[in-house]
Design an enzyme around this catalytic site. Structure first.
Site, short mmCIF file in Angstrom:
data_model
loop_
_atom_site.label_atom_id
_atom_site.label_comp_id
_atom_site.label_asym_id
_atom_site.label_seq_id
_atom_site.Cartn_x
_atom_site.Cartn_y
_atom_site.Cartn_z
N ASP A 102 0.85 -1.18 0.00
CA ASP A 102 0.00 0.00 0.00
C ASP A 102 0.89 1.24 0.00
O ASP A 102 1.69 1.44 0.93
CB ASP A 102 -0.88 0.00 1.26
CG ASP A 102 -2.13 0.84 1.11
OD1 ASP A 102 -2.07 1.85 0.39
OD2 ASP A 102 -3.15 0.50 1.73
N ASP A 203 -3.06 4.73 -2.70
CA ASP A 203 -4.01 5.45 -1.87
C ASP A 203 -4.37 6.79 -2.50
O ASP A 203 -3.50 7.51 -3.01
CB ASP A 203 -3.37 5.68 -0.49
CG ASP A 203 -4.31 6.29 0.51
OD1 ASP A 203 -5.28 5.62 0.89
OD2 ASP A 203 -4.08 7.45 0.91
N GLU A 245 -7.00 3.75 -5.63
CA GLU A 245 -8.16 4.15 -4.84
C GLU A 245 -8.67 5.47 -5.40
O GLU A 245 -7.98 6.48 -5.33
CB GLU A 245 -7.79 4.32 -3.37
CG GLU A 245 -8.99 4.68 -2.50
CD GLU A 245 -8.62 5.23 -1.14
OE1 GLU A 245 -9.40 5.04 -0.20
OE2 GLU A 245 -7.56 5.86 -1.02
N HIS A 319 -10.32 -1.40 5.24
CA HIS A 319 -9.89 -0.83 6.52
C HIS A 319 -10.61 0.47 6.86
O HIS A 319 -10.52 0.95 7.99
CB HIS A 319 -8.39 -0.58 6.48
CG HIS A 319 -7.99 0.36 5.38
ND1 HIS A 319 -8.01 -0.01 4.05
CD2 HIS A 319 -7.60 1.66 5.41
CE1 HIS A 319 -7.65 1.03 3.31
NE2 HIS A 319 -7.40 2.04 4.11
N ASP A 320 -11.31 1.07 5.90
CA ASP A 320 -12.01 2.33 6.12
C ASP A 320 -13.52 2.16 6.25
O ASP A 320 -14.23 3.14 6.47
CB ASP A 320 -11.75 3.29 4.94
CG ASP A 320 -10.37 3.91 4.97
OD1 ASP A 320 -9.79 4.01 6.07
OD2 ASP A 320 -9.87 4.30 3.90
#
Length: 542
Positions: A102, A203, A245, A319-320
């Site tokens: 990531d 990200d 993302e 994770h969000d």
């Protein structure tokens, strides 16, 4: 660096996301680490996944749980060492599992060496690695707000300048207009590729081409120019899976991001379906009723819109995001059935499925008191809304439903103390339901949610129609049933699920009577009726 495997290997793959801080602690400090992941690779091999995406493990002050990177080419000591990462890549490779890193290329930590140099003066060669505007204290360059609250501009009195940050004040945005910044990033990515990394998740990548003077924070004019250069200089030199993302993506933009020519990424994360139960003009905390027909409309748009000209990422959780069984299923009486329903529904679609740690167990949301939350976004919202006069009970209800910490509770390995996650004190409290929901229990139960996911992963590898079939939505207006077909020249599948806790009328189309059942969570014995959360995939040759 090149890989002799099929170029588009990721189209048949299933990816497992790990949030390292919460996956497995190996040294008793209460924080998950890389050695802990290594110790659980056999579990991931048993599940059958092809790659593991790690949320950030690079050096970071952890202001935003690792998304504030201070050194892209080293591992944060809380997770281990660079040698541990190299061991993980090797050990995963022995099990035919790739490691996806990531990367946050939109901003760094304010403790990154580049930013420390930038603070030394306007003439410093690193000053232009970031975005600065001259000004006066208290007079902001403009009204842009940061994603975690407050202004997007931070005053540095020594320089008499503001720097731009789209998130935390400790996450200054990089200046992608500077070719030296881009070159540094490309060299870093090539360094990781040499170490055998199998891919990258980028990200908030659609924010790198921001133009703050024009109030443009995402999808800037030069965005695709930058991404194509990034891909050309790095990704195309290997056989990687790359996923961006992109919260601001629509279908047309996604066609560019995931073009079959490989000029940008393998695929993107788009989030339109994640706004289905959010008020149109509100924040994620402002919830709205769920509409299945609207949900189907969104899913159909992406399934048909990218067919033959792009590639979907398939996900319910990360994770969000909150736990899907608590959000769209029933985490009480029908937890097992509704979790399987959600899995079957998603894995029958075209795209690369992502499983977030614990999703394969149907882990649930948690209801902490306000003192037990750790997420910066949640804590900031709590303070801001109470200061604005919101009712505390309403604020806590929103947090229980939407906080990012719902996904960040420790992985539940067993019914032992702290769910087998750590022998120490966990960095965040374990969900109290770990004695009932855990890996050990589900591995011993062949009817568990885990084995449903394992079977779905195997089916995608066995039947090409899961990869190549054309999508067609059925019963578009129905508010209980979600059904679709995937068809190729040789065969097809029918996926149908009851997206509700009530029985529903359903007549199987005549050509599907007697078709092979590839997977189901349970079948109603009543003719033309499906049980609450019933789900199945049927198969037939043409």
């Amino acid at each position: 660096m090149a890989d002799n495997r099929k170029k588009d290997w990721w189209k048949q793959a299933v990816i497992y996301q790990i949030y390292p801080r919460s996956f497995q602690d190996s040294n008793g400090d209460g924080i998950g680490d890389i050695q802990g992941i290594i110790g659980r690779l056999d579990y991931l091999q048993e599940l059958g996944v092809d790659a593991v995406w790690l949320s950030p493990v690079c050096c970071s002050p952890q202001d935003d749980n690792g998304y504030d990177i201070s050194d892209y080419q080293d591992i944060d000591p809380m997770f281990g060492t660079l040698a541990d990462m190299e061991e993980l890549i090797e050990e995963a490779g022995r099990r035919n599992i790739k490691i996806i890193l990531d990367l946050v290329l939109n901003h760094t930590s304010d403790e990154h060496r580049w930013f420390k140099e930038a603070l030394k003066g306007k003439e410093n060669p690193y000053h232009d690695y970031y975005i600065w505007r001259d000004g006066k204290a208290g007079i902001l360059p403009n009204g842009l707000k940061a994603g975690f609250g407050g202004s997007a501009w931070e005053w540095v009195p020594e320089l008499e300048q503001y720097y731009f940050h789209q998130f935390s004040v400790k996450q200054p945005d990089l200046n992608w207009e500077n070719p030296k910044v881009r070159r540094e990033i490309y060299d870093m990515i090539l360094w990781w590729m040499e170490k055998g990394i199998g891919g990258f998740r980028l990200d908030v990548i659609d924010q790198i081409a921001k133009e703050p003077d024009r109030l443009i924070t995402s999808n800037g004019p030069r965005l695709h120019e930058y991404i194509r250069e990034l891909s050309r200089e790095t990704f195309q030199k290997g056989c990687l899976i790359t996923v961006g993302e992109t919260w601001g993506a629509d279908v047309e933009r996604a066609k560019l991001y995931s073009s079959p020519d490989g000029s940008e990424f393998s695929m993107v994360f788009q989030f339109e379906h994640m706004g289905i139960d959010q008020q149109e003009d509100g924040e994620k905390w402002d919830m709205a009723p769920f509409s299945l027909s609207r949900f189907k409309e969104i899913m159909e748009k992406w399934q048909t819109g990218l067919y033959g000209c792009g590639w979907n990422s398939l996900f319910w959780e990360n994770h969000d995001l909150p736990r899907s069984v608590s959000r769209w299923g029933d985490d009480g009486e029908y937890r097992r059935q509704s979790a399987k329903m959600l899995a079957i529904l998603l894995h029958g679609m075209q795209g690369t499925p992502y499983i977030y740690q614990g999703e394969e167990l149907a882990m649930k949301n948690v209801k902490y008191g306000e003192e037990d939350y750790r997420d910066i976004e949640t804590l900031n919202m709590y303070k801001e809304r109470l200061a604005k006069g919101y009712n505390k009970a309403d604020v806590m209800h929103a947090i229980h439903a939407r906080s990012r910490d719902n996904a960040r509770t420790p992985m539940q390995w067993s019914g032992e103390e702290n769910a087998g996650f750590t022998e120490g004190n966990p960095w965040i409290k374990v969900n109290p339901d770990y004695t009932e929901i855990n890996v050990r229990q589900q591995l011993a139960d062949t009817d568990s949610v885990f084995y449903c996911y394992k079977q779905l992963i195997a089916l995608r590898k066995q039947y090409a129609v899961f990869t190549d079939g054309r999508f067609e939505m059925l019963m578009k207006e129905d508010e209980q049933l979600f059904a679709y077909t995937r068809s190729s020249e040789k065969d097809e599948i029918l996926v149908y699920v009851n997206f509700s806790g009530e029985e529903a009328a359903f007549t199987l189309p005549e050509k599907w009577v007697g078709a092979k059942v590839l997977i189901c969570n349970e079948r109603s014995k009543k003719k033309e009726v499906v049980k609450p959360y019933e789900a199945a995939i049927l198969y037939r040759k043409k």
